[in-house]
Design an enzyme around this catalytic site. Sequence first.
Site, PDB file in Angstrom:
ATOM      1  N   CYS A   1      -0.672  -0.165   4.123  1.00  0.00           N
ATOM      2  CA  CYS A   1      -0.307   1.239   4.341  1.00  0.00           C
ATOM      3  C   CYS A   1      -1.384   1.869   5.219  1.00  0.00           C
ATOM      4  O   CYS A   1      -1.509   1.501   6.375  1.00  0.00           O
ATOM      5  CB  CYS A   1      -0.111   1.984   3.025  1.00  0.00           C
ATOM      6  SG  CYS A   1      -1.359   1.690   1.767  1.00  0.00           S
ATOM      7  N   SER A   2      -2.159   2.799   4.688  1.00  0.00           N
ATOM      8  CA  SER A   2      -3.204   3.390   5.526  1.00  0.00           C
ATOM      9  C   SER A   2      -4.393   3.813   4.666  1.00  0.00           C
ATOM     10  O   SER A   2      -4.961   4.868   4.875  1.00  0.00           O
ATOM     11  CB  SER A   2      -2.656   4.574   6.314  1.00  0.00           C
ATOM     12  OG  SER A   2      -2.087   5.511   5.421  1.00  0.00           O
ATOM     13  N   CYS A   3      -4.761   2.993   3.680  1.00  0.00           N
ATOM     14  CA  CYS A   3      -5.909   3.295   2.818  1.00  0.00           C
ATOM     15  C   CYS A   3      -7.142   3.538   3.679  1.00  0.00           C
ATOM     16  O   CYS A   3      -7.385   2.817   4.652  1.00  0.00           O
ATOM     17  CB  CYS A   3      -6.173   2.138   1.856  1.00  0.00           C
ATOM     18  SG  CYS A   3      -4.833   1.886   0.677  1.00  0.00           S
TER      19      CYS A   3
ATOM     20  N   CYS B   1      -6.081  -1.283   6.871  1.00  0.00           N
ATOM     21  CA  CYS B   1      -5.214  -1.394   5.691  1.00  0.00           C
ATOM     22  C   CYS B   1      -3.866  -1.860   6.200  1.00  0.00           C
ATOM     23  O   CYS B   1      -3.122  -1.085   6.797  1.00  0.00           O
ATOM     24  CB  CYS B   1      -5.071  -0.066   4.951  1.00  0.00           C
ATOM     25  SG  CYS B   1      -3.859  -0.151   3.609  1.00  0.00           S
TER      26      CYS B   1
END
Lengths: 216, 90
Positions: free
Chosen positions: A111-113, A108
């Site tokens: 962000c950090s999905c 991702c």
Amino acid sequence: MSHDHDHDHEPVGNEPEAAMRPRALEELLVEKGVLDRERIRARIDWLVSRTPANGARLVARAWVDPDFKHRLAEDARAAADELGLDVGPSPVTLGLENTESVHHLVVCTLCSCYPKALLGPPPEWYKSLPYRSRTVSDPRGVLREFGVELDDGVEVRVVDSTAEIRYLVIPRRPPGTEGLTEDELAALVTRDSMIGVAVPRAPERELAQSSTSGGG
Amino acid sequence: MTFEPGARVRVSDRPHEGHHRTPGYLKGKTGVVERGRATFTNPETRAYGEDGLPERRVYLVGFEQRELWPGYELDDRLFADVFEHWLEDA
């Protein structure tokens, strides 16, 4: 912004700014009645109770049941529900099947999905800037650093979770696992193999020998 | 605008202030629609407390890595889900 509420925004001990910010936000949301602490705590408890073992059960079932694999690719939450796994209020999640000719790798960049309902909280490196930036531009280099060397003929497909959908890689079933039970198969499926930066564990040597002798 | 699988699309490189889910490295790049996804509320308005309506369709778009990065040598691809209002015919 009005500032008539009576708590202070003083740091707690040596709390880093990155931790202070969400704490201040939480305090405000609680104060304004948008959230209550019990709900926040329940959600965190649920999140940290999720582990890669959940995803591993799905992958193991997919390895022994091609129809299930298809359903996992189309809707991982429904597939998890079939196995009695609690996916909570999680986003749409799809399985990505690795084959002889295609290797998927999930990142991702924004962000950090991450498919938290199936894998638990993401590892630190998944959230790091180097992983997020290098995976899209040099996926084979990143894979090499994780110990995965792919032939040039294998297409590497980076999937950037940019929007609303989360992804779970369905790694290839390792050779020599024909005689294993679903639970034994699930034990081979690592978190990293479901992100796409690793391949599953090899089965124990004795098992590998006994099953390959069967001509698999 | 709707896009069929196989359609060549360009990711808009228009300037945009505020939250959005279109990565900068794809802006202005051309790819091929792999498939349409469901519709979702719009994160660009939802991020600011609105309801995110109307929902927008998301498309899975595939990009040739050699078109994204100078010097990339193999036939690898990169896939991303892009909201319809960031896609243009190419």
